[in-house]
Write a protein that holds these residues in place. Structure first.
Motif, mmCIF file in Angstrom:
data_model
loop_
_atom_site.group_PDB
_atom_site.id
_atom_site.type_symbol
_atom_site.label_atom_id
_atom_site.label_comp_id
_atom_site.label_asym_id
_atom_site.label_seq_id
_atom_site.Cartn_x
_atom_site.Cartn_y
_atom_site.Cartn_z
ATOM 1 N N LEU A 169 -9.081 -3.936 2.271
ATOM 2 C CA LEU A 169 -10.213 -4.221 3.147
ATOM 3 C C LEU A 169 -11.198 -3.068 3.249
ATOM 4 N N GLY A 170 -10.748 -1.873 2.880
ATOM 5 C CA GLY A 170 -11.594 -0.704 3.100
ATOM 6 C C GLY A 170 -12.144 -0.084 1.839
ATOM 7 N N GLY A 205 -14.252 1.580 -0.760
ATOM 8 C CA GLY A 205 -15.470 2.371 -0.619
ATOM 9 C C GLY A 205 -15.566 3.116 0.689
ATOM 10 N N ASN A 206 -14.660 2.835 1.613
ATOM 11 C CA ASN A 206 -14.692 3.508 2.915
ATOM 12 C C ASN A 206 -13.725 4.691 2.844
ATOM 13 N N ARG A 207 -14.239 5.859 2.576
ATOM 14 C CA ARG A 207 -13.383 7.024 2.350
ATOM 15 C C ARG A 207 -12.515 7.384 3.559
ATOM 16 N N PRO A 208 -13.053 7.379 4.791
ATOM 17 C CA PRO A 208 -12.191 7.692 5.937
ATOM 18 C C PRO A 208 -10.983 6.748 6.044
ATOM 19 N N LEU A 209 -11.209 5.457 5.752
ATOM 20 C CA LEU A 209 -10.094 4.511 5.796
ATOM 21 C C LEU A 209 -9.091 4.802 4.687
ATOM 22 N N LEU A 210 -9.589 5.108 3.504
ATOM 23 C CA LEU A 210 -8.703 5.428 2.385
ATOM 24 C C LEU A 210 -7.905 6.705 2.648
ATOM 25 N N GLN A 211 -8.522 7.661 3.322
ATOM 26 C CA GLN A 211 -7.803 8.893 3.661
ATOM 27 C C GLN A 211 -6.667 8.610 4.635
ATOM 28 N N GLN A 212 -6.900 7.684 5.570
ATOM 29 C CA GLN A 212 -5.836 7.307 6.493
ATOM 30 C C GLN A 212 -4.748 6.529 5.758
ATOM 31 N N ALA A 213 -5.182 5.657 4.845
ATOM 32 C CA ALA A 213 -4.212 4.913 4.045
ATOM 33 C C ALA A 213 -3.342 5.878 3.234
ATOM 34 N N HIS A 214 -3.942 6.970 2.769
ATOM 35 C CA HIS A 214 -3.205 7.978 2.009
ATOM 36 C C HIS A 214 -2.091 8.593 2.851
ATOM 37 N N ALA A 219 -12.073 -5.177 11.792
ATOM 38 C CA ALA A 219 -13.350 -4.942 12.475
ATOM 39 C C ALA A 219 -14.095 -3.733 11.914
ATOM 40 N N GLY A 220 -13.448 -2.995 11.003
ATOM 41 C CA GLY A 220 -14.073 -1.799 10.439
ATOM 42 C C GLY A 220 -14.156 -0.646 11.408
ATOM 43 N N ASP A 221 -13.302 -0.647 12.429
ATOM 44 C CA ASP A 221 -13.296 0.401 13.461
ATOM 45 C C ASP A 221 -12.356 1.521 13.004
ATOM 46 N N VAL A 222 -12.917 2.473 12.259
ATOM 47 C CA VAL A 222 -12.108 3.534 11.655
ATOM 48 C C VAL A 222 -11.449 4.403 12.723
#
Length: 399
Positions: free
Chosen positions: A322-323, A325-334, A287-290
Motif C-alpha cells: 500500500l505504501g 513510493g512512500n519512503r517513511p512507510l517503507l522505512q517502518q516496514a523495514h 488512510a496514509g497516516d504515516v
C-alpha cells in the motif's frame, strides 16, 4: 546385537510385503507405498484410505504435520480406522491424483474406498477435535460428503441435510457453500434459530451484523450464551466485529471505527489486544497516516508483536503493497521485517519480505544478503517459489 537383530527383522518384514510407512515413529502412520498398493490394501481390508494432500510450501500443511498428525489422540483414531497416505501434490503421483480428485487448495484431506472412489473430502488447517470429526464424518454414510452431495442432487432440502452439505462445502467450494447456505437460511424460521440446527447455521454463516443471522444473534445474545456457552458465542461475536470494523474502515468512518475497536483494546485477552493493534495499524496504513502507523507499530514492536514474526511480516508486506513510493512507510516496514527475520531467520517469507523492502529502499547490500538467504531457503520449496526467489535475487544484483 539386539539392535542388529531388530534391523534384520525389520528388513525381513519389508522384504515379504509388509506395508511401508513414513519415518515417523509416533503419530499417524502414513504409507510410503504406491497409491495402487494402498488402494489394494483398502479393498482387502475394507478400510477407507485417508489421504493428506500437501505441498512443500504450504504453511497450514506444515502446521498440521507438526501439531495434529503427531498427536496421540489423532494417531490412535486414524491408525485404527483408516489406511493413511500422504503425498506431495507437485511430485511423483501427486499431479495425477490432484487432477483426478480436483484438489485445488492445500491441505486437502481425501477419504477414498478401495475402488478409488471419493467418499469424503475436507480442507484447511484444523484443530484436533475438528480433524477427528472429519474422520467420523467419512465413516458415517449419512454425513460423508459424497452422500450429502447425492442427497442434495436428489432434491433433499431438509434443514439438517442443507446444513450438513453447506458445512461440508465450506471446506471444498466456498461459492457453492454460500449458495446452499442461502437456501438453508431461507427455510429456517426465527423459532428455528435458537435450536441446535439454527445455532450451527449461525456459527457457520453469520458474517455480517446487518444480515438476518447477524441481527438475530446480536439481539438474542443472552439466550445464545445461556444455551451454548460464553466461549462459543464469543467466537461469533469476534467474527461479526471483525466484519464490522472492516466495513467502517472502507467507509472511512474513524469515529465509529475507533469506538468499536476500543472493545478489543480494553480486553484482557492478549489475542484480542493483538487483533486490535493489527486492525489499528491497517486503518492508519490505508488512510496514509504515516505518523500514527509508525506509533502503533512501534508499540507493537515493543509489546504484543515483539515475538510474532508472522504478524510483523504481514504488516510489513501490507505496508510495502500500500505504501509504494512512500519512503517513511517503507522505512517502518523495514523495521518490522528486520525484527521478523531476527525472530526466525530460517523462514523463507521473512527473508523474502525483507529483501523486497530493502530493494524498494535502494539498500542493495542488505537486500542482496536477504535475497540470497531467501533463495537458499527456497530450495526446500517448490520450483515456483525457487523461480520467484531467483528472479528477486537477479533483480537486486542488477541494481
Amino acid at each position: 546385537m539386539k539392535k542388529l537383530f531388530g534391523v534384520l527383522i525389520c528388513g525381513c518384514l519389508a522384504g515379504i510385503g509388509m506395508p511401508a510407512f513414513a519415518q515417523e515413529e509416533t503419530g499417524i502412520r502414513f504409507r510410503k507405498d504406491a497409491f495402487s498398493a494402498v488402494l489394494e490394501e483398502s479393498a482387502q481390508s475394507g478400510k477407507l484410505v485417508f489421504i493428506d494432500c500437501y505441498t512443500s510450501w504450504c504453511a497450514p500443511c506444515k502446521w498440521m504435520e507438526k501439531n495434529i498428525f503427531v498427536n496421540d489422540t489423532a494417531a490412535s483414531f486414524y491408525n485404527t480406522k483408516f489406511i493413511n497416505y500422504k503425498i506431495d501434490m507437485e511430485k511423483g503421483e501427486g499431479p495425477e491424483l490432484r487432477k483426478r480428485y480436483g484438489v485445488q487448495v492445500f491441505p486437502t484431506y481425501l477419504f477414498v474406498n478401495g475402488r478409488g472412489e471419493l467418499v469424503h473430502k475436507a480442507t484447511s488447517r484444523m484443530e484436533l477435535q475438528e480433524f477427528i470429526e472429519e474422520g467420523k464424518k467419512a465413516l458415517d454414510p449419512s454425513r460423508a460428503f459424497s452422500a450429502l452431495e447425492k442427497a442434495f442432487a436428489q432434491g433433499n432440502r431438509s434443514k439438517e441435510t442443507l446444513l450438513a452439505y453447506a458445512q461440508a462445502l465450506q471446506r471444498t467450494d466456498r461459492n457453492k457453500a454460500d449458495s446452499v447456505g442461502r437456501l438453508l437460511v431461507a427455510v429456517l424460521k426465527d423459532a428455528d434459530l435458537t435450536t441446535p440446527v439454527g445455532w450451527a447455521t449461525i456459527q457457520s454463516f453469520a458474517w455480517d451484523e446487518e444480515d438476518r443471522l447477524g441481527k438475530y444473534f446480536t439481539s438474542h445474545l443472552n439466550d445464545y450464551t445461556k444455551l451454548y456457552g460464553a466461549a462459543a458465542t464469543a467466537k461469533v461475536q469476534e467474527r461479526l466485529m471483525y466484519g464490522a470494523l472492516n466495513a467502517l474502515m472502507r467507509k472511512k468512518d474513524s469515529t465509529a471505527f475507533f469506538t468499536r475497536l476500543s472493545t478489543w483494546q480494553r480486553a484482557t485477552d492478549p489475542a484480542l489486544q493483538k487483533k486490535a493493534l493489527m486492525m489499528e495499524a491497517e486503518y492508519f496504513l490505508s488512510a496514509g497516516d504515516v505518523k500514527n502507523f509508525r506509533r502503533v507499530t512501534d508499540s507493537g514492536l515493543q509489546g504484543l508483536l515483539r515475538n510474532d514474526d508472522m504478524g510483523l511480516g504481514y504488516i510489513a508486506r501490507r505496508c510495502e503493497y500500500l505504501g509504494e513510493g512512500n519512503r517513511p512507510l517503507l522505512q517502518q516496514a523495514h523495521k518490522l521485517a528486520l525484527r521478523a527475520v531476527e525472530i526466525d531467520p530460517k523462514e523463507y517469507s521473512n527473508q523474502s519480505t525483507l529483501a523486497h523492502i530493502c530493494k524498494d529502499l535502494g539498500n542493495k547490500e542488505e537486500a542482496l544478503q536477504a535475497a540470497e538467504a531467501a533463495y537458499q531457503l527456497s530450495l526446500a520449496e517448490t520450483s515456483k517459489i525457487q523461480g520467484l526467489a531467483k528472479k528477486l535475487l537477479d533483480e537486486i544484483k542488477q541494481l
